[in-house]
Design an enzyme around this catalytic site. Structure first.
Site, mmCIF file in Angstrom:
data_model
loop_
_atom_site.group_PDB
_atom_site.id
_atom_site.type_symbol
_atom_site.label_atom_id
_atom_site.label_comp_id
_atom_site.label_asym_id
_atom_site.label_seq_id
_atom_site.Cartn_x
_atom_site.Cartn_y
_atom_site.Cartn_z
ATOM 1 N N PRO A 10 -4.034 -2.294 5.441
ATOM 2 C CA PRO A 10 -4.664 -2.470 4.139
ATOM 3 C C PRO A 10 -3.696 -2.388 2.962
ATOM 4 O O PRO A 10 -2.783 -1.564 2.949
ATOM 5 C CB PRO A 10 -5.692 -1.336 4.068
ATOM 6 C CG PRO A 10 -5.306 -0.374 5.127
ATOM 7 C CD PRO A 10 -4.606 -1.167 6.183
ATOM 8 N N ARG A 18 2.280 -4.715 -5.930
ATOM 9 C CA ARG A 18 1.764 -3.349 -5.779
ATOM 10 C C ARG A 18 2.884 -2.316 -5.882
ATOM 11 O O ARG A 18 3.801 -2.324 -5.060
ATOM 12 C CB ARG A 18 1.122 -3.258 -4.384
ATOM 13 C CG ARG A 18 0.644 -1.911 -3.996
ATOM 14 C CD ARG A 18 0.257 -1.864 -2.513
ATOM 15 N NE ARG A 18 -0.242 -0.555 -2.188
ATOM 16 C CZ ARG A 18 -0.296 -0.046 -0.972
ATOM 17 N NH1 ARG A 18 0.111 -0.768 0.067
ATOM 18 N NH2 ARG A 18 -0.754 1.153 -0.773
ATOM 19 N N TYR A 23 7.263 0.190 -3.034
ATOM 20 C CA TYR A 23 7.193 -0.809 -1.959
ATOM 21 C C TYR A 23 8.121 -2.006 -2.145
ATOM 22 O O TYR A 23 8.130 -2.905 -1.306
ATOM 23 C CB TYR A 23 5.745 -1.277 -1.798
ATOM 24 C CG TYR A 23 4.785 -0.137 -1.513
ATOM 25 C CD1 TYR A 23 4.979 0.682 -0.405
ATOM 26 C CD2 TYR A 23 3.699 0.131 -2.344
ATOM 27 C CE1 TYR A 23 4.126 1.747 -0.132
ATOM 28 C CE2 TYR A 23 2.831 1.189 -2.081
ATOM 29 C CZ TYR A 23 3.056 1.985 -0.983
ATOM 30 O OH TYR A 23 2.210 3.034 -0.712
ATOM 31 N N ASN A 75 2.553 -1.527 10.598
ATOM 32 C CA ASN A 75 2.433 -0.672 9.414
ATOM 33 C C ASN A 75 0.941 -0.522 9.149
ATOM 34 O O ASN A 75 0.312 -1.435 8.605
ATOM 35 C CB ASN A 75 3.130 -1.300 8.206
ATOM 36 C CG ASN A 75 3.071 -0.385 6.979
ATOM 37 O OD1 ASN A 75 2.301 0.578 6.949
ATOM 38 N ND2 ASN A 75 3.876 -0.681 5.978
ATOM 39 N N GLU A 99 6.092 2.070 14.628
ATOM 40 C CA GLU A 99 5.404 2.252 13.342
ATOM 41 C C GLU A 99 6.425 2.177 12.202
ATOM 42 O O GLU A 99 7.491 2.793 12.284
ATOM 43 C CB GLU A 99 4.718 3.623 13.348
ATOM 44 C CG GLU A 99 3.952 3.930 12.075
ATOM 45 C CD GLU A 99 3.146 5.221 12.195
ATOM 46 O OE1 GLU A 99 2.507 5.451 13.253
ATOM 47 O OE2 GLU A 99 3.167 6.004 11.239
ATOM 48 N N HIS A 101 6.970 2.325 7.872
ATOM 49 C CA HIS A 101 6.504 2.544 6.502
ATOM 50 C C HIS A 101 7.616 2.170 5.546
ATOM 51 O O HIS A 101 8.756 2.626 5.711
ATOM 52 C CB HIS A 101 6.081 4.003 6.284
ATOM 53 C CG HIS A 101 4.944 4.370 7.169
ATOM 54 N ND1 HIS A 101 3.671 3.915 6.950
ATOM 55 C CD2 HIS A 101 4.915 5.065 8.327
ATOM 56 C CE1 HIS A 101 2.892 4.343 7.936
ATOM 57 N NE2 HIS A 101 3.612 5.035 8.781
HETATM 58 C C1 DQA Z 1 2.719 2.775 3.578
HETATM 59 C C2 DQA Z 1 2.549 4.250 3.206
HETATM 60 C C3 DQA Z 1 1.070 4.616 3.175
HETATM 61 O O1 DQA Z 1 0.920 5.982 2.796
HETATM 62 C C4 DQA Z 1 0.336 3.760 2.167
HETATM 63 O O2 DQA Z 1 -1.041 4.070 2.198
HETATM 64 C C5 DQA Z 1 0.568 2.312 2.369
HETATM 65 C C6 DQA Z 1 1.923 1.860 2.670
HETATM 66 C C7 DQA Z 1 4.209 2.349 3.482
HETATM 67 O O3 DQA Z 1 4.518 1.287 4.018
HETATM 68 O O4 DQA Z 1 5.024 3.034 2.871
HETATM 69 O O5 DQA Z 1 -0.323 1.495 2.215
HETATM 70 O O6 DQA Z 1 2.308 2.579 4.913
#
Ligand code: DQA
Length: 148
Positions: A10, A18, A23, A75, A99, A101
Protein backbone atom coordinates in the site's frame (compact mmCIF):
# COMPACT_ATOMS: atom_id res chain seq x y z
CA UNK A 1 17.24 -18.58 -14.99
CA UNK A 2 13.59 -18.04 -14.08
CA UNK A 3 10.94 -15.69 -12.88
CA UNK A 4 11.15 -13.34 -9.89
CA UNK A 5 8.15 -11.49 -8.47
CA UNK A 6 8.44 -7.92 -7.16
CA UNK A 7 5.50 -7.05 -4.90
CA UNK A 8 4.95 -3.58 -3.49
CA UNK A 9 2.20 -2.93 -0.98
CA UNK A 10 0.00 0.00 0.00
CA UNK A 11 0.87 3.59 -0.88
CA UNK A 12 4.00 2.59 -2.78
CA UNK A 13 2.20 3.58 -6.00
CA UNK A 14 2.69 7.13 -4.64
CA UNK A 15 6.50 6.96 -4.76
CA UNK A 16 8.00 10.07 -6.31
CA UNK A 17 5.33 12.27 -4.71
CA UNK A 18 5.05 10.65 -1.28
CA UNK A 19 7.32 11.92 1.53
CA UNK A 20 10.48 12.12 -0.63
CA UNK A 21 12.62 12.66 2.48
CA UNK A 22 11.77 9.10 3.51
CA UNK A 23 11.21 7.41 0.17
CA UNK A 24 13.26 9.29 -2.43
CA UNK A 25 12.17 10.96 -5.66
CA UNK A 26 11.95 8.00 -8.05
CA UNK A 27 8.56 6.71 -9.09
CA UNK A 28 7.66 3.05 -8.63
CA UNK A 29 7.85 2.62 -12.41
CA UNK A 30 11.42 4.04 -12.43
CA UNK A 31 12.40 1.55 -9.72
CA UNK A 32 10.67 -1.39 -11.39
CA UNK A 33 12.41 -0.64 -14.71
CA UNK A 34 15.84 -0.52 -13.04
CA UNK A 35 15.27 -3.79 -11.17
CA UNK A 36 13.96 -5.41 -14.38
CA UNK A 37 17.15 -4.39 -16.25
CA UNK A 38 19.32 -5.93 -13.52
CA UNK A 39 17.13 -9.05 -13.51
CA UNK A 40 17.46 -9.54 -17.23
CA UNK A 41 21.25 -9.00 -17.08
CA UNK A 42 21.33 -11.92 -14.62
CA UNK A 43 19.06 -14.02 -16.83
CA UNK A 44 15.87 -13.63 -14.79
CA UNK A 45 12.47 -12.33 -15.79
CA UNK A 46 10.88 -9.84 -13.39
CA UNK A 47 7.12 -9.57 -12.86
CA UNK A 48 6.02 -6.47 -10.93
CA UNK A 49 2.80 -5.86 -9.05
CA UNK A 50 1.65 -3.19 -6.65
CA UNK A 51 -1.52 -3.31 -4.61
CA UNK A 52 -3.14 -1.30 -1.86
CA UNK A 53 -5.18 -4.37 -0.85
CA UNK A 54 -4.03 -7.05 1.57
CA UNK A 55 -5.94 -9.88 -0.13
CA UNK A 56 -4.44 -9.08 -3.54
CA UNK A 57 -0.94 -9.24 -2.05
CA UNK A 58 -1.77 -12.58 -0.41
CA UNK A 59 -3.10 -13.94 -3.73
CA UNK A 60 0.13 -12.85 -5.47
CA UNK A 61 2.27 -14.55 -2.83
CA UNK A 62 0.26 -17.78 -3.31
CA UNK A 63 0.51 -17.45 -7.09
CA UNK A 64 4.29 -16.98 -6.95
CA UNK A 65 4.58 -20.03 -4.72
CA UNK A 66 2.61 -22.26 -7.06
CA UNK A 67 3.69 -21.04 -10.51
CA UNK A 68 7.40 -21.56 -10.60
CA UNK A 69 8.75 -18.25 -9.34
CA UNK A 70 12.29 -18.59 -8.01
CA UNK A 71 11.89 -15.80 -5.48
CA UNK A 72 9.87 -12.83 -4.28
CA UNK A 73 11.03 -9.31 -3.42
CA UNK A 74 8.39 -7.89 -1.09
CA UNK A 75 7.84 -4.45 0.37
CA UNK A 76 4.61 -4.92 2.33
CA UNK A 77 4.42 -1.19 3.25
CA UNK A 78 2.52 -0.60 6.47
CA UNK A 79 1.18 -4.20 6.39
CA UNK A 80 4.70 -5.15 7.54
CA UNK A 81 3.84 -3.97 11.00
CA UNK A 82 0.59 -5.85 11.61
CA UNK A 83 -0.50 -8.24 8.85
CA UNK A 84 -0.46 -11.76 10.26
CA UNK A 85 -2.33 -12.77 7.10
CA UNK A 86 0.62 -11.74 4.87
CA UNK A 87 2.99 -13.44 7.29
CA UNK A 88 0.96 -16.67 7.03
CA UNK A 89 0.91 -16.40 3.23
CA UNK A 90 4.73 -16.20 3.18
CA UNK A 91 4.88 -19.21 5.53
CA UNK A 92 2.53 -21.17 3.28
CA UNK A 93 4.96 -21.22 0.31
CA UNK A 94 8.49 -22.53 -0.17
CA UNK A 95 9.61 -19.69 -2.45
CA UNK A 96 12.28 -17.50 -0.81
CA UNK A 97 11.10 -13.99 0.07
CA UNK A 98 13.34 -10.98 0.72
CA UNK A 99 11.66 -8.11 2.57
CA UNK A 100 12.68 -4.59 1.53
CA UNK A 101 12.02 -1.20 3.09
CA UNK A 102 13.16 1.97 1.40
CA UNK A 103 13.41 3.93 4.65
CA UNK A 104 15.26 2.99 7.80
CA UNK A 105 12.18 1.91 9.72
CA UNK A 106 14.27 1.58 12.92
CA UNK A 107 15.02 5.30 12.88
CA UNK A 108 11.33 6.22 12.62
CA UNK A 109 8.17 5.91 14.76
CA UNK A 110 8.19 2.98 17.18
CA UNK A 111 5.28 1.21 15.43
CA UNK A 112 7.58 0.80 12.42
CA UNK A 113 10.24 -1.01 14.46
CA UNK A 114 8.26 -4.26 14.43
CA UNK A 115 7.95 -6.43 11.36
CA UNK A 116 5.54 -9.34 11.78
CA UNK A 117 6.67 -10.67 8.38
CA UNK A 118 10.49 -10.54 8.63
CA UNK A 119 10.83 -13.73 10.68
CA UNK A 120 9.34 -15.84 7.89
CA UNK A 121 11.45 -14.29 5.14
CA UNK A 122 14.98 -15.20 4.05
CA UNK A 123 16.16 -11.75 5.03
CA UNK A 124 15.36 -8.07 5.28
CA UNK A 125 16.99 -5.01 3.70
CA UNK A 126 16.10 -1.64 5.23
CA UNK A 127 17.10 1.97 4.84
CA UNK A 128 19.08 1.82 1.60
CA UNK A 129 16.45 3.46 -0.59
CA UNK A 130 15.54 1.93 -3.92
CA UNK A 131 18.99 0.27 -4.08
CA UNK A 132 17.55 -2.16 -1.52
CA UNK A 133 15.43 -3.74 -4.26
CA UNK A 134 18.54 -4.34 -6.37
CA UNK A 135 20.35 -5.85 -3.39
CA UNK A 136 17.36 -8.12 -2.79
CA UNK A 137 17.53 -9.26 -6.40
CA UNK A 138 21.26 -10.00 -6.11
CA UNK A 139 20.58 -12.01 -2.95
CA UNK A 140 17.78 -14.00 -4.64
CA UNK A 141 20.05 -14.63 -7.63
CA UNK A 142 22.60 -16.24 -5.30
CA UNK A 143 19.91 -18.27 -3.53
CA UNK A 144 18.48 -19.48 -6.86
CA UNK A 145 21.98 -20.44 -8.05
CA UNK A 146 22.59 -22.26 -4.77
CA UNK A 147 25.62 -20.15 -3.79
CA UNK A 148 24.26 -18.46 -0.66
C1 DQA B 1 8.01 1.23 4.07
C2 DQA B 1 8.04 1.52 5.57
C3 DQA B 1 6.65 1.36 6.16
O1 DQA B 1 6.68 1.67 7.56
C4 DQA B 1 5.68 2.31 5.49
O2 DQA B 1 4.38 2.10 6.01
C5 DQA B 1 5.70 2.19 4.01
C6 DQA B 1 6.99 2.08 3.34
C7 DQA B 1 9.40 1.53 3.42
O3 DQA B 1 9.59 1.07 2.30
O4 DQA B 1 10.24 2.20 4.01
O5 DQA B 1 4.67 2.27 3.36
O6 DQA B 1 7.73 -0.13 3.86
Amino acid sequence: MGKIMLINGPNLNMLGKREPDHYGSKTLLDIEKEVAILASSLGHELECIQSNHEGVIIDQIHKSGSSGFGGIILNPGAFTHYSYAIRDAISSINTPVIEVHLSNVHARESFRHTSVTAAVTKGQIVGLGDYGYQLALLALDRIIRGIH
